[in-house]
Design a protein around this motif. Structure first.
Motif, short mmCIF file in Angstrom:
data_model
loop_
_atom_site.label_atom_id
_atom_site.label_comp_id
_atom_site.label_asym_id
_atom_site.label_seq_id
_atom_site.Cartn_x
_atom_site.Cartn_y
_atom_site.Cartn_z
N LEU A 183 6.17 9.45 6.41
CA LEU A 183 4.68 10.89 6.05
C LEU A 183 4.67 11.61 6.73
O LEU A 183 4.60 12.57 6.14
CB LEU A 183 3.99 9.82 7.26
N LYS A 184 6.09 12.23 7.50
CA LYS A 184 6.52 13.44 8.03
C LYS A 184 6.79 14.17 7.37
O LYS A 184 5.92 15.31 6.91
CB LYS A 184 6.99 13.46 9.57
N ARG A 185 7.86 13.99 6.16
CA ARG A 185 8.55 14.50 4.98
C ARG A 185 7.15 14.28 3.86
O ARG A 185 7.34 15.58 3.12
CB ARG A 185 9.80 13.62 4.82
N ARG A 186 6.08 13.67 3.87
CA ARG A 186 5.24 14.29 2.84
C ARG A 186 4.01 14.80 3.40
O ARG A 186 3.52 14.97 2.58
CB ARG A 186 4.58 12.70 2.41
N PHE A 193 1.27 2.57 5.24
CA PHE A 193 1.87 3.42 6.04
C PHE A 193 2.73 2.53 6.77
O PHE A 193 3.66 2.86 7.58
CB PHE A 193 1.18 3.78 6.64
N VAL A 194 2.88 1.16 6.34
CA VAL A 194 3.37 -0.27 7.22
C VAL A 194 4.70 -0.76 6.99
O VAL A 194 4.91 0.05 5.83
CB VAL A 194 2.32 -1.35 7.32
N GLY A 252 0.78 -1.15 0.27
CA GLY A 252 0.15 -0.44 0.15
C GLY A 252 0.87 1.12 -0.21
O GLY A 252 1.43 1.06 0.46
N ASP A 253 0.17 2.27 -0.40
CA ASP A 253 0.94 3.52 -0.68
C ASP A 253 1.20 4.30 1.17
O ASP A 253 1.34 3.43 2.04
CB ASP A 253 0.46 5.17 -0.64
N HIS A 254 2.79 4.92 0.37
CA HIS A 254 4.09 4.70 1.90
C HIS A 254 4.52 4.29 3.11
O HIS A 254 4.76 4.15 3.91
CB HIS A 254 2.80 6.31 2.80
N ALA A 255 4.39 2.85 2.11
CA ALA A 255 5.04 1.89 3.07
C ALA A 255 6.53 1.90 2.74
O ALA A 255 7.03 2.37 1.80
CB ALA A 255 4.55 0.32 2.35
N ALA A 285 0.35 15.90 13.39
CA ALA A 285 0.49 14.56 14.25
C ALA A 285 -1.02 13.57 14.22
O ALA A 285 -1.11 12.99 14.86
CB ALA A 285 0.70 15.43 15.57
N THR A 286 -1.87 14.83 14.06
CA THR A 286 -3.31 14.03 14.31
C THR A 286 -3.36 12.95 13.58
O THR A 286 -3.97 11.45 13.92
CB THR A 286 -4.68 14.83 14.20
N ARG A 287 -2.71 12.68 12.04
CA ARG A 287 -3.36 11.49 11.18
C ARG A 287 -2.40 10.11 11.16
O ARG A 287 -2.50 9.61 11.39
CB ARG A 287 -2.71 12.25 9.23
N ILE A 288 -1.35 10.58 11.98
CA ILE A 288 0.14 10.54 12.31
C ILE A 288 -1.19 9.55 13.15
O ILE A 288 -1.20 8.12 13.66
CB ILE A 288 1.83 10.75 12.44
N ALA A 289 -1.04 9.87 14.48
CA ALA A 289 -2.02 9.15 15.21
C ALA A 289 -3.14 8.41 15.14
O ALA A 289 -3.51 7.62 16.24
CB ALA A 289 -2.42 9.92 16.24
N SER A 290 -3.60 8.52 14.12
CA SER A 290 -4.62 7.92 14.04
C SER A 290 -4.17 6.49 13.28
O SER A 290 -4.80 5.24 13.28
CB SER A 290 -5.79 8.08 12.54
#
Length: 265
Positions: free
Chosen positions: A204-207, A185-186, A167-170, A211-216
């Motif tokens: 994810l931070k670089r993109r 994301f994994v 998946g995306d961002h893995a 913080a809210t999205r990453i926490a979810s």
């Protein structure tokens, strides 16, 4: 002097009359470009490259020396049927990369998106579908029918089993052998086979993920991979997180629901 829009072909290159080269294309020494190959404007094809057709390559791609692009699929079921390779725009394909066309019973196409870095000795097999903005490090290997999303990183010597999806961002760690679907994301790393090791938080931070999205996403990861919950229980928790307003977790859940192979878990 040739116009900047005129293809610049080294005299030792062999170009089939049926190939089509766009404006500003450069072809290096001893390159071989076969029939039914289309190369878009401003591409650079390095020395000793081989490009077989049917293959369509977009604009602004750079293919380095000794790459073999558009070869027939390495599949015993292939019987010479018409199959193709499609590559988008702005990709960097390094030395000794091999990318095969599709198979008749596998969709008949291998497709690569835009702005990917496909580094030396990478292999992309038949019927793979690759998104955009990915990095495949040296010696990464995709078996047939693999689907890779956008912004995915495969580290050196990573291998992906046929029909798996990433998946995306893995993020796939060095030497990992992936034999199941990897959710968006994994981040996974190597033991005997690849195992989940958290989420790709730094990427994810670089993109621009806040913080809210990453926490979810972290909550969803914990539901999937930490604890003893069955997969159906974990999916129910992901549904609750998605319903609370996380489109990212909704994308993870949709990815899992579409899977035909077991989830890497």
């Amino acid at each position: 002097m040739a116009s900047p829009a005129t293809p610049l072909v080294h005299p030792t290159a062999v170009i089939d009359p049926a190939a089509r080269l766009g404006a500003g294309v450069q072809v290096g020494a001893y390159a071989v470009i076969g029939a039914e190959v289309e190369i878009g404007d401003d591409c650079r094809i390095g020395p000793h490259c081989t490009i077989e057709g049917p293959t369509r390559i977009g604009r602004g791609n750079v293919v380095h020396a000794h790459a073999a692009i558009g070869g027939a699929p390495q599949d015993k079921k292939y019987r010479g049927e018409r199959v193709e390779l499609v590559i988008g725009d702005g990709n960097c394909i390094r030395e000794f990369v091999t990318i095969n066309r599709g198979t008749g019973d596998g969709g008949a196409i291998t497709r690569i998106g835009d702005r990917n870095w496909i580094l030396a000795y990478t292999h992309v097999a038949h019927d793979c579908l690759i998104g955009s903005d990915c990095v495949f490090s040296n010696n990464a290997t995709l078996a047939g029918h693999v689907t890779v999303g956008n912004h995915v990183i495969l580290s050196g010597f990573a291998g992906v089993h046929q029909f798996c999806r990433i998946g995306d961002h893995a993020f796939i760690g060095m030497g990992a052998f992936v034999n199941g679907d990897v959710p968006p994301f994994v981040m996974v790393a190597q033991e005997k086979y690849a195992r989940a090791r958290g989420i790709n938080a730094e990427g994810l931070k670089r993109r621009g993920f806040d913080a809210t999205r990453i926490a979810s996403i972290k909550r969803a990861y914990r539901a999937l991979y930490m604890g003893d919950a069955r997969l159906d229980e974990a999916k129910a928790e992901l549904g609750e997180i998605a319903d609370s307003g996380s489109d990212d977790v909704r994308a993870m859940l949709d990815f899992i629901e579409r899977g035909e192979r077991p989830l890497l878990r």
